[in-house]
Write a protein that holds these residues in place. Structure first.
Motif, mmCIF file in Angstrom:
data_model
loop_
_atom_site.group_PDB
_atom_site.id
_atom_site.type_symbol
_atom_site.label_atom_id
_atom_site.label_comp_id
_atom_site.label_asym_id
_atom_site.label_seq_id
_atom_site.Cartn_x
_atom_site.Cartn_y
_atom_site.Cartn_z
ATOM 1 N N VAL A 1 0.829 -1.206 0.000
ATOM 2 C CA VAL A 1 0.000 0.000 0.000
ATOM 3 C C VAL A 1 0.864 1.256 0.000
ATOM 4 O O VAL A 1 0.696 2.159 -0.828
ATOM 5 N N TRP A 2 1.817 1.311 0.928
ATOM 6 C CA TRP A 2 2.662 2.500 1.015
ATOM 7 C C TRP A 2 3.617 2.620 -0.171
ATOM 8 O O TRP A 2 3.998 3.732 -0.556
ATOM 9 N N GLY A 3 4.002 1.492 -0.749
ATOM 10 C CA GLY A 3 4.793 1.547 -1.971
ATOM 11 C C GLY A 3 4.026 2.243 -3.087
ATOM 12 O O GLY A 3 4.577 3.054 -3.850
ATOM 13 N N GLY A 4 2.717 1.922 -3.174
ATOM 14 C CA GLY A 4 1.880 2.577 -4.178
ATOM 15 C C GLY A 4 1.671 4.052 -3.880
ATOM 16 O O GLY A 4 1.705 4.896 -4.783
ATOM 17 N N VAL A 5 1.459 4.387 -2.600
ATOM 18 C CA VAL A 5 1.219 5.787 -2.214
ATOM 19 C C VAL A 5 2.446 6.651 -2.484
ATOM 20 O O VAL A 5 2.355 7.707 -3.139
ATOM 21 N N PHE A 6 3.609 6.210 -1.992
ATOM 22 C CA PHE A 6 4.818 7.011 -2.198
ATOM 23 C C PHE A 6 5.243 7.013 -3.665
ATOM 24 O O PHE A 6 5.774 8.015 -4.163
ATOM 25 N N GLY A 7 5.010 5.891 -4.345
ATOM 26 C CA GLY A 7 5.301 5.865 -5.772
ATOM 27 C C GLY A 7 4.459 6.892 -6.520
ATOM 28 O O GLY A 7 4.941 7.589 -7.420
ATOM 29 N N GLY A 8 3.169 6.985 -6.151
ATOM 30 C CA GLY A 8 2.294 7.976 -6.762
ATOM 31 C C GLY A 8 2.748 9.389 -6.499
ATOM 32 O O GLY A 8 2.690 10.256 -7.396
ATOM 33 N N LEU A 9 3.196 9.670 -5.271
ATOM 34 C CA LEU A 9 3.702 11.003 -4.956
ATOM 35 C C LEU A 9 4.949 11.349 -5.763
ATOM 36 O O LEU A 9 5.090 12.466 -6.268
ATOM 37 N N PHE A 10 5.838 10.364 -5.909
ATOM 38 C CA PHE A 10 7.026 10.586 -6.737
ATOM 39 C C PHE A 10 6.632 10.838 -8.193
ATOM 40 O O PHE A 10 7.246 11.650 -8.895
ATOM 41 N N GLY A 11 5.595 10.114 -8.638
ATOM 42 C CA GLY A 11 5.120 10.306 -10.011
ATOM 43 C C GLY A 11 4.563 11.698 -10.216
ATOM 44 O O GLY A 11 4.757 12.311 -11.261
ATOM 45 N N LEU A 12 3.832 12.204 -9.205
ATOM 46 C CA LEU A 12 3.281 13.562 -9.283
ATOM 47 C C LEU A 12 4.394 14.593 -9.349
ATOM 48 O O LEU A 12 4.354 15.523 -10.163
#
Length: 231
Positions: A215-226
Motif C-alpha cells: 500500500v505505502w509503496g503505491g502511495v509514495f510511488g504515486g507522490l514521486f510520479g506527481l
C-alpha cells in the motif's frame, strides 16, 4: 478484498485513465504507483517463497535454522534459566503451569531476533529500500500475540507437562541437570520443524501486515510520479 490487490488495481486504473484521456500527470502518478506497489508485492512474496533466478528469495526458508536457534534461546533464557530453575526447585509446591509466566514475559526480543535475521540476509538490502526495520515495526504487536499463543499451546501439552513434572519431582536433581534436560527437550521438538513449517508459522504471524508495504509503496510511488510530472 486484499489490500495489496486494491492498491495495484487503483494504480492500474490511473495508468489506463491517464493513457486514454491523454493526462500526463495522471499517467505518471499511475505508473510510479504501480511500480512501487508491484515491487513491494514482489519483495513480500520473495520473503516467503523461492523465486527461480532471483537471488535471495525465500529467505524465511533459507534461514529457518536461525529462527529455530532464536526460539530455543528465547525459551531457555526467559522460562528455564538456571536461576529460575533453582528457585523452582526450592518450592515444594511444584506447579508446571507456565501461563502466568508466558503472559508476563517480554517477547520483544523474539521479534528483534526475527528482524535481525531478515536484515542480515540477502533480503535485508531490499527491505532497506522500503524503510528497513521501521517498515515492519507495525507488525510487532501481532507477532508477539501469535508467539505468546504458540508458547502457551506448547506449554500446555501433556508431554511437556509430564516431563517437567517428572524431572522436578526427582530427588536430588540439580538445577543444571534439569536445565540440560529441558534444553534437550526443546532441541528435540525444534528438530521436528521443517523449513516449510517455519515459513508457515512466520507467514501466519506477519504476512497480513506486510500488505501495508504494498500500500505505502503505491502511495509514495504515486507522490514521486506527481513530483516527476510537475518537474
Amino acid at each position: 478484498m486484499n489490500k495489496s490487490l486494491i492498491t495495484n488495481v487503483i494504480a492500474g486504473i490511473l495508468v489506463v485513465a491517464g493513457f486514454l484521456f491523454d493526462q500526463a500527470i495522471v499517467l505518471s502518478i499511475g505508473l510510479f504507483a504501480l511500480s512501487g506497489a508491484v515491487t513491494n508485492l514482489l519483495a513480500v512474496h520473495m520473503l516467503f517463497e523461492k523465486v527461480p533466478l532471483l537471488y535471495g528469495s525465500g529467505v524465511i526458508q533459507l534461514k529457518f535454522a536461525g529462527f529455530k536457534v532464536a526460539i530455543k534461546n528465547l525459551i531457555l533464557t526467559e522460562f528455564f534459566s538456571e536461576q529460575k530453575i533453582s528457585q523452582l526447585l526450592g518450592n515444594k509446591n511444584i506447579n508446571v503451569d507456565l501461563q502466568p509466566v508466558i503472559n508476563e514475559v517480554d517477547l520483544n526480543p523474539a521479534f528483534d531476533s526475527l528482524l535481525d535475521v531478515i536484515e542480515h540476509s540477502q533480503f535485508g538490502s531490499m527491505l532497506a529500500m522500503f524503510g528497513g526495520s521501521a517498515a515492519v515495526e507495525p507488525m510487532r504487536e501481532a507477532f508477539i500475540d501469535k508467539m505468546r499463543g504458540s508458547l502457551l499451546n506448547m506449554s500446555e501439552t501433556d508431554e511437556f507437562k509430564s516431563l517437567v513434572n517428572e524431572k522436578l519431582t526427582q530427588s536430588g536433581l540439580a538445577s543444571d541437570s534439569l536445565f540440560n534436560t529441558v534444553s534437550g527437550l526443546v532441541d528435540k521438538r525444534l528438530d521436528e520443524l521443517t523449513p516449510k513449517m517455519v515459513k508457515d508459522i512466520i507467514q501466519t504471524m506477519i504476512r497480513e501486515h506486510l500488505g501495508w508495504l504494498v500500500v505505502w509503496g503505491g502511495v509514495f510511488g504515486g507522490l514521486f510520479g506527481l513530483i516527476a510530472a510537475i518537474i
